[in-house]
Design a protein around this motif. Structure first.
Motif, short mmCIF file in Angstrom:
data_model
loop_
_atom_site.label_atom_id
_atom_site.label_comp_id
_atom_site.label_asym_id
_atom_site.label_seq_id
_atom_site.Cartn_x
_atom_site.Cartn_y
_atom_site.Cartn_z
N GLY A 1 0.76 -1.24 0.00
CA GLY A 1 0.00 0.00 0.00
C GLY A 1 0.79 1.28 0.00
N LEU A 2 2.07 1.22 -0.34
CA LEU A 2 2.89 2.43 -0.36
C LEU A 2 2.37 3.45 -1.37
CD1 LEU A 2 6.28 0.56 -0.13
CD2 LEU A 2 5.42 2.16 1.59
N TRP A 3 1.80 2.95 -2.47
CA TRP A 3 1.24 3.86 -3.47
C TRP A 3 -0.28 3.91 -3.39
CZ3 TRP A 3 4.23 7.25 -5.96
CH2 TRP A 3 5.60 7.02 -5.92
N THR A 4 -0.90 2.93 -2.73
CA THR A 4 -2.34 3.01 -2.48
C THR A 4 -2.65 4.30 -1.73
OG1 THR A 4 -2.36 0.58 -2.27
CG2 THR A 4 -4.31 1.77 -1.49
N GLU A 5 -1.77 4.63 -0.79
CA GLU A 5 -1.93 5.86 0.00
C GLU A 5 -2.00 7.09 -0.90
OE1 GLU A 5 0.50 8.32 3.48
OE2 GLU A 5 1.11 6.29 2.91
N GLU A 6 -1.14 7.13 -1.92
CA GLU A 6 -1.12 8.28 -2.84
C GLU A 6 -2.36 8.29 -3.73
OE1 GLU A 6 1.22 10.46 -2.23
OE2 GLU A 6 2.05 9.04 -0.79
N LEU A 7 -2.80 7.12 -4.16
CA LEU A 7 -3.96 7.03 -5.03
C LEU A 7 -5.24 7.43 -4.31
CD1 LEU A 7 -3.07 3.70 -6.85
CD2 LEU A 7 -2.97 5.99 -7.83
N LEU A 8 -5.32 7.16 -3.01
CA LEU A 8 -6.48 7.57 -2.24
C LEU A 8 -6.65 9.10 -2.24
CD1 LEU A 8 -6.31 5.14 0.80
CD2 LEU A 8 -8.26 5.41 -0.74
N LYS A 9 -5.56 9.80 -2.39
CA LYS A 9 -5.60 11.27 -2.36
C LYS A 9 -6.20 11.86 -3.63
CE LYS A 9 -1.38 11.47 0.46
NZ LYS A 9 0.06 11.87 0.48
N ILE A 10 -6.17 11.09 -4.72
CA ILE A 10 -6.61 11.66 -6.00
C ILE A 10 -7.84 10.95 -6.58
CG2 ILE A 10 -4.28 12.45 -6.55
CD1 ILE A 10 -4.11 10.12 -8.57
N SER A 11 -8.35 9.92 -5.93
CA SER A 11 -9.43 9.12 -6.52
C SER A 11 -10.72 9.24 -5.72
CB SER A 11 -9.01 7.65 -6.58
OG SER A 11 -8.79 7.14 -5.28
N THR B 1 -9.95 0.61 -6.61
CA THR B 1 -9.89 -0.84 -6.56
C THR B 1 -8.43 -1.25 -6.59
OG1 THR B 1 -12.02 -1.12 -7.67
CG2 THR B 1 -10.51 -3.00 -7.72
N ALA B 2 -8.02 -2.13 -5.68
CA ALA B 2 -6.62 -2.55 -5.57
C ALA B 2 -6.53 -4.07 -5.66
CB ALA B 2 -6.01 -2.06 -4.26
N VAL B 3 -5.72 -4.56 -6.60
CA VAL B 3 -5.61 -5.99 -6.86
C VAL B 3 -4.19 -6.47 -6.56
CG1 VAL B 3 -5.98 -7.83 -8.57
CG2 VAL B 3 -7.28 -5.70 -8.73
N ASP B 4 -4.09 -7.63 -5.93
CA ASP B 4 -2.78 -8.25 -5.70
C ASP B 4 -2.96 -9.76 -5.58
OD1 ASP B 4 0.12 -6.95 -4.76
OD2 ASP B 4 -0.16 -9.03 -4.13
N GLY B 5 -1.92 -10.49 -5.95
CA GLY B 5 -1.98 -11.94 -5.87
C GLY B 5 -1.69 -12.49 -4.50
N SER B 6 -1.17 -11.65 -3.60
CA SER B 6 -0.73 -12.11 -2.28
C SER B 6 -1.71 -11.69 -1.19
CB SER B 6 0.65 -11.54 -1.97
OG SER B 6 0.97 -11.70 -0.61
N ALA B 7 -2.26 -12.67 -0.49
CA ALA B 7 -3.13 -12.37 0.65
C ALA B 7 -2.37 -11.64 1.74
CB ALA B 7 -3.73 -13.66 1.20
N GLU B 8 -1.09 -11.99 1.91
CA GLU B 8 -0.26 -11.35 2.94
C GLU B 8 -0.05 -9.87 2.64
OE1 GLU B 8 0.58 -15.72 2.93
OE2 GLU B 8 0.35 -14.17 1.40
N MET B 9 0.19 -9.54 1.38
CA MET B 9 0.35 -8.14 0.99
C MET B 9 -0.94 -7.37 1.26
SD MET B 9 3.36 -7.22 -0.36
CE MET B 9 4.83 -7.90 -1.17
N GLY C 1 -7.29 4.57 6.29
CA GLY C 1 -8.07 4.94 5.12
C GLY C 1 -8.41 3.80 4.19
N ARG C 2 -8.00 2.59 4.53
CA ARG C 2 -8.18 1.49 3.57
C ARG C 2 -9.61 0.97 3.52
NH1 ARG C 2 -3.59 3.54 3.20
NH2 ARG C 2 -1.87 2.39 2.26
N ASP C 3 -10.47 1.42 4.43
CA ASP C 3 -11.87 1.03 4.36
C ASP C 3 -12.54 1.58 3.10
OD1 ASP C 3 -11.37 3.55 5.70
OD2 ASP C 3 -13.53 3.67 6.06
N LYS C 4 -11.89 2.53 2.45
CA LYS C 4 -12.43 3.13 1.22
C LYS C 4 -11.98 2.38 -0.03
CE LYS C 4 -12.32 7.73 3.33
NZ LYS C 4 -11.74 9.11 3.23
#
Length: 242
Positions: free
Chosen positions: A81-91, A95-103, A112-115
């Protein structure tokens, strides 16, 4: 003909094994991933080098922020989520997709990730269910096997709104980017060894792109994308379909 088909089957099996190992690597690395980005532990290269790295990060953040505001945003390979944080500021919607459950678990734990609409999926198989105004991916393109490059960009194209844009960030070839106990292979090697903090070793895909050549390759696929260097450590690109 029979031998030829067997050869193709073996090649596909090898690719699938490599992709599986790459996914296992990033699941195992989830808890230590931020150390790389924040220049900590094995990635601490000293005050001057770290400062240059962080300065280049800030410059790319500024380029991304300039794209906002954006309504529908898709982040591929969202990681911790290092860049998820930046994307939340402009969106308005992310929607965020990843193959890793741990990530994803680590990403979800941050403010802010509830959004965010999180999706766990293999990006080599996943298809978007709607169109997005901006598709973003950081340090992901270099992990797409060259044989899947065209298919990946076709998936991105099909997932964009008519006037949609892409923005991506990735690594330039320099030993300073990796851990002090990891040596880069040749620049043209596309399969590399990576080691976790506990010493477990994996083979993954890592393609180091030349920005000018990448821009030409994307143009041949129908993209008008400007690919630039931040300096020593990153390349980044943005644009849309021709």
């Amino acid at each position: 003909k029979q031998n030829f088909l067997i050869g193709i089957h073996m090649t596909n099996d090898k690719h699938q094994k490599l992709i599986k190992e790459q996914m296992e690597y990033y699941s195992g690395r989830a808890s230590e991933y931020d150390q790389w980005f924040l220049r900590q532990e094995r990635y601490d290269k000293g005050e001057l080098v770290n400062a240059r790295w962080l300065k280049e990060v800030a410059s790319v953040r500024t380029e991304l922020a300039a794209l906002g505001p954006v309504t529908e945003v898709l982040e591929l390979a969202c990681g911790t989520g290092l860049w998820t944080e930046e994307l939340l500021k402009i969106s308005s919607s992310l929607t965020a997709v990843d193959g890793s459950a741990e990530m994803i678990t680590i990403n979800k734990s941050k403010p802010g990730r509830d959004k965010v609409n999180f999706v766990q999926a293999n990006l080599f198989e996943w298809q978007a269910q709607k169109k997005y105004d901006l598709i973003f991916f950081s340090f992901w393109l270099s992990h797409v096997p060259p044989e899947k490059f065209n298919d990946f960009w076709q998936m991105v194209k099909e997932s964009l709104t008519p006037n949609g844009q892409v923005f991506f960030i990735d690594s330039l070839y320099t030993q300073e980017s990796t851990a002090f106990n990891q040596k880069l292979r040749g620049k043209k090697d596309t399969i590399v060894s990576r080691v976790l903090n506990d010493g477990t070793e994996f083979e993954i895909v890592k393609v180091f792109y030349d920005p000018d050549q990448l821009q030409k390759d994307l143009k041949n696929l129908g993209w008008n994308v400007n690919v630039l260097k931040s300096g020593k450590y990153f390349l980044y690109g943005g644009g849309g379909v021709i």
